[in-house]
Design a protein around this motif. Structure first.
Motif, short mmCIF file in Angstrom:
data_model
loop_
_atom_site.label_atom_id
_atom_site.label_comp_id
_atom_site.label_asym_id
_atom_site.label_seq_id
_atom_site.Cartn_x
_atom_site.Cartn_y
_atom_site.Cartn_z
N GLU A 193 44.25 -7.85 75.20
CA GLU A 193 45.63 -7.35 75.18
C GLU A 193 45.81 -6.27 74.14
O GLU A 193 46.44 -5.25 74.40
N ALA A 194 45.25 -6.52 72.96
CA ALA A 194 45.39 -5.52 71.91
C ALA A 194 44.68 -4.23 72.32
O ALA A 194 45.17 -3.13 72.05
N ALA A 195 43.53 -4.36 72.99
CA ALA A 195 42.81 -3.17 73.44
C ALA A 195 43.66 -2.38 74.43
O ALA A 195 43.72 -1.16 74.37
N ALA A 196 44.33 -3.08 75.33
CA ALA A 196 45.19 -2.40 76.30
C ALA A 196 46.29 -1.63 75.57
O ALA A 196 46.65 -0.52 75.95
N MET A 197 46.78 -2.24 74.49
CA MET A 197 47.86 -1.59 73.74
C MET A 197 47.35 -0.35 73.00
O MET A 197 48.13 0.48 72.56
#
Lengths: 310, 261
Positions: A193-197
């Motif tokens: 999720e953080a990578a997507a952000m």
């Protein structure tokens, strides 16, 4: 030379060669686990796919056995086609079988992977037959060490094996360490999720991971065919389990760990074949897996993702 | 002032539960807005809609001229929405600088084969990215910590690193989910001043979820109160503070009667 020592040295080379295939399979296992935390039980079947599809491609041409002249250039060309096809197949598998289950409990994709493995094996048996299949002996087995020893063997096949697998491992490591895409893969492995952000298209990264993993397993299957001269639709199952053991041994999710684990397993197998007896090799390897899971579940080099019970 | 973010009639249902209920909400460019409300009021759900983790069940969301409801998070990041998380979600095994560099992923251009061969264009871009990354780290107060693995940083610095990483994505709108959670009064004061600096010096628009009322009342241009997914009050900090519906939501109706008596 002392025959004991000769036999030992021969098994060292055997161990290294087993380690090479296993490493290529284990790399895909560990990369996929690192990113989607899925033990992809169908992964070993990509190895079988590489074996069969390369066989079919060779069959399209009138190839001299052993290979000679310009036909030697067909080796890298076909290897590239095999990488593209097996990588592509793995991407399709991820898209239709695993991605729809990404939000579900971890057990769902795991069972699906087992089912996918059975499906692939049934399809292979249907297309290519369920018997042991011979692979044309394109590469000669003249022993370079003949003057030195008749027991220790180093042949053009070994050159092919090491020449394909070792650059592939080094290339992958450089890719993951050095490139922006590799960095994005490491980021997605730690926190999707953080990578997507961060603007990283995680679906794309996962697809690339499956592509690379599938391609490596496929080319390993082709090299295996050229090296041993035969194979069977079911062989990916066992190679997959060995490769999985290698990945766990080195620390699942850890690229260098997978390579190290594969060479350890290759060596253990070669040595137990010599000193204990081939029928015990599996017992020893899977005992190693159990001991590792009990006493050091994060593996020799440590798992990059937090260790979870599967 | 121009409206940067505008949500209209946004709802999000999880089965029978309505986490966000027909919410109209807008953020003006260059403002600091806060969303407050009791636990489970739908604040983080609303953040997750704005950042693309959830597709709203109904309603539209406009950001900077784009219709963004239901777009994937990585696309919203490219439009200019950055965020930090309620619990810290850094890439713990990577260094502080690497974390920030990953924030630049989407606007760096060098292809993988150029990275592998270390072509001149890659080296130039990489040097530029590292310089920019070090600048950002210095800006948030992490000078000298570039090479420390982020999980080994003290808590307060991890929070700041998360902001630096979000800044690296070049956001127009920055969403901060409880930026002062777990901080002591001094750290909270620093963070409050820092958020204001982000707006004043970098021209960012900021949307906060925050439980510390002192922080909310000090820095917000507009405060919105959610309860059970509905907007129950909105306005300047001083107005919201006086609103009886807000006190009721936080303390319950009996407490409100006690206060009145």
């Amino acid at each position: 030379m002392d025959p004991q020592l000769e036999a030992f040295l021969r098994q060292v080379l055997v161990g290294l060669s087993i380690g090479c295939y296993l490493a290529l399979i284990a790399l895909g296992y560990t990369m996929v686990y690192g990113i989607v935390e899925l033990i992809n039980f169908a992964h070993g079947d990509l190895f079988t796919f590489g074996f069969f599809i390369s066989l079919t491609i060779w069959g399209l041409f009138d190839v001299p056995t052993p290979l000679e002249g310009a036909w030697i250039l067909a080796l890298p060309a076909i290897a590239i086609v095999v990488i593209l096809l097996s990588g592509g197949l793995n991407v399709v598998i991820e898209r239709v079988a695993y991605r729809p289950l990404r939000g579900a409990s971890k057990l769902a994709p795991l069972i699906t992977a087992v089912g996918m493995s059975f499906m692939l094996e049934a399809i292979f048996a249907y297309i290519w037959g369920a018997n042991q299949i011979n692979y044309p002996r394109f590469i000669p087995t003249t022993n370079f060490l003949n003057d030195f020893s008749r027991i220790i063997r180093f042949t053009p096949r070994d050159i092919l094996l090491f020449g394909v697998t070792i650059p592939a491992m080094i290339g992958l490591t450089l890719f993951i360490d050095r490139t922006r895409l590799g960095k994005a893969m490491r980021a997605a492995a730690q926190d999707r999720e953080a990578a997507a952000m961060m603007g990283i298209n995680v679906n794309r990264i996962i697809a690339i991971t499956f592509f690379i993993g599938g391609g490596l397993a496929g080319v390993a299957g082709m090299v295996y065919g050229l090296y041993t001269g035969s194979g069977r639709f079911i062989m990916g199952f066992e190679f997959g389990l060995f490769a999985f053991t290698a990945a766990v041994l080195g620390g699942i999710g850890n690229i260098r760990g997978a390579v190290l684990g594969a060479f350890i397993i290759g060596m253990v197998q070669a040595m137990s074949d010599l000193y204990i007896g081939g029928e015990w090799s599996r017992v020893i390897i899977f005992s190693l897996l159990i001991l590792m899971l009990v006493f050091r579940p994060s593996g020799i080099l440590g798992s990059t993702t937090s260790v979870e019970k599967v | 002032m121009a409206t940067l973010l505008e949500a209209k009639g946004v709802s999000k249902k999880f089965g029978g539960l309505t986490a966000v209920d027909t919410l109209d909400y807008s953020v003006e460019a260059n403002a600091i807005n806060s969303i407050i409300g009791p636990n489970g009021a739908g604040k983080t759900t609303f953040f997750n809609i704005v950042t693309g983790y959830y597709k709203p069940t109904t309603g539209t969301v406009q950001f900077d001229g784009h219709d963004i409801a239901g777009l994937a998070p990585h696309r919203l990041t490219r439009y200019g929405i950055g965020r930090t998380f309620q619990t810290i979600r850094l890439f713990g095994h990577l260094s502080a600088l690497e974390n920030v560099l990953i924030g630049m992923h989407h606007w760096l251009r060098s292809p993988w084969w150029s990275d592998l061969l270390k072509l001149r264009s890659t080296l130039r871009e990489e040097a530029e990215a590292i310089r920019h990354g070090e600048e950002l780290l210095a800006y948030v107060g992490l000078k000298g910590f570039e090479d420390v693995e982020s999980r080994n940083l003290p808590y307060g610095l991890q929070r700041r690193l998360e902001i630096a990483r979000a800044l690296a994505t070049r956001p127009k709108l920055l969403l901060l989910d409880e930026p002062t959670a777990g901080m002591n009064p001094n750290e909270t004061k620093d963070m409050t001043a820092f958020i204001r600096r982000l707006r004043d010096e970098r021209g960012l628009t900021i949307l906060l979820i925050e439980h510390d009322m002192h922080v909310v009342m000090t820095i917000s241009d507009k405060v919105t109160v959610l309860d059970y997914g509905r907007k129950i009050s909105e306005g300047k900090p001083s107005d919201v503070q006086q609103d009886t519906r807000v006190i009721e939501a936080y303390l319950g109706s009996r407490a409100l009667k006690m206060i009145k008596n």
